[in-house]
Design a protein around this motif. Structure first.
Motif, PDB file in Angstrom:
ATOM      1  N   ALA A  93       0.831  -1.216   0.000  1.00 34.28           N
ATOM      2  CA  ALA A  93       0.000   0.000   0.000  1.00 34.28           C
ATOM      3  C   ALA A  93       0.859   1.258   0.000  1.00 34.28           C
ATOM      4  N   ALA A  94       1.917   1.271   0.788  1.00 29.87           N
ATOM      5  CA  ALA A  94       2.799   2.438   0.834  1.00 29.87           C
ATOM      6  C   ALA A  94       3.536   2.617  -0.493  1.00 29.87           C
ATOM      7  N   THR A  95       3.959   1.523  -1.094  1.00 30.09           N
ATOM      8  CA  THR A  95       4.615   1.598  -2.400  1.00 30.09           C
ATOM      9  C   THR A  95       3.640   2.107  -3.455  1.00 30.09           C
ATOM     10  N   ALA A  96       2.409   1.620  -3.414  1.00 35.97           N
ATOM     11  CA  ALA A  96       1.387   2.079  -4.363  1.00 35.97           C
ATOM     12  C   ALA A  96       1.096   3.567  -4.160  1.00 35.97           C
ATOM     13  N   ALA A  97       1.068   4.011  -2.913  1.00 34.56           N
ATOM     14  CA  ALA A  97       0.810   5.432  -2.641  1.00 34.56           C
ATOM     15  C   ALA A  97       1.916   6.308  -3.214  1.00 34.56           C
TER      16      ALA A  97
END
Length: 94
Positions: A71-75
């Motif tokens: 999720a953090a990478t996608a953000a």
């Protein structure tokens, strides 16, 4: 101008989230491998290489942090790409 500041703030928040997740992964790897936790791990070439290497997502899975890491990478990706796309759309005439 305001849109640029919003994208910058979102990118900053995503970066802080990614750092937090990576920090927890480093802590878990150190605990699992019986290493001492390096407070300045971001400055270490060893940890820089390890976070870039493909096994980092496996370490995230072992730490139970695969979903937050993804999720953090996608953000980070969404805020990066989104800011560029909106900049291009703003520059287009009409």
């Amino acid at each position: 101008m305001v849109r640029g500041l919003v994208w910058f703030a979102l990118f900053g928040a995503a970066s802080v989230a990614l750092y937090g997740v990576n920090d927890r992964i480093v802590w878990d790897v150190c605990r699992r491998e019986r290493r001492s936790y390096p407070p300045a791990w971001t400055l270490s070439p060893y940890w820089q290489w390890r976070t870039i290497a493909g096994g980092w997502y496996a370490d995230a899975r072992r730490a139970g942090l695969l979903l937050p890491k993804a999720a953090a990478t996608a953000a980070i990706l969404i805020t990066s790409i989104g800011s560029v796309v909106t900049g291009i759309l703003d520059a287009m005439p009409g």
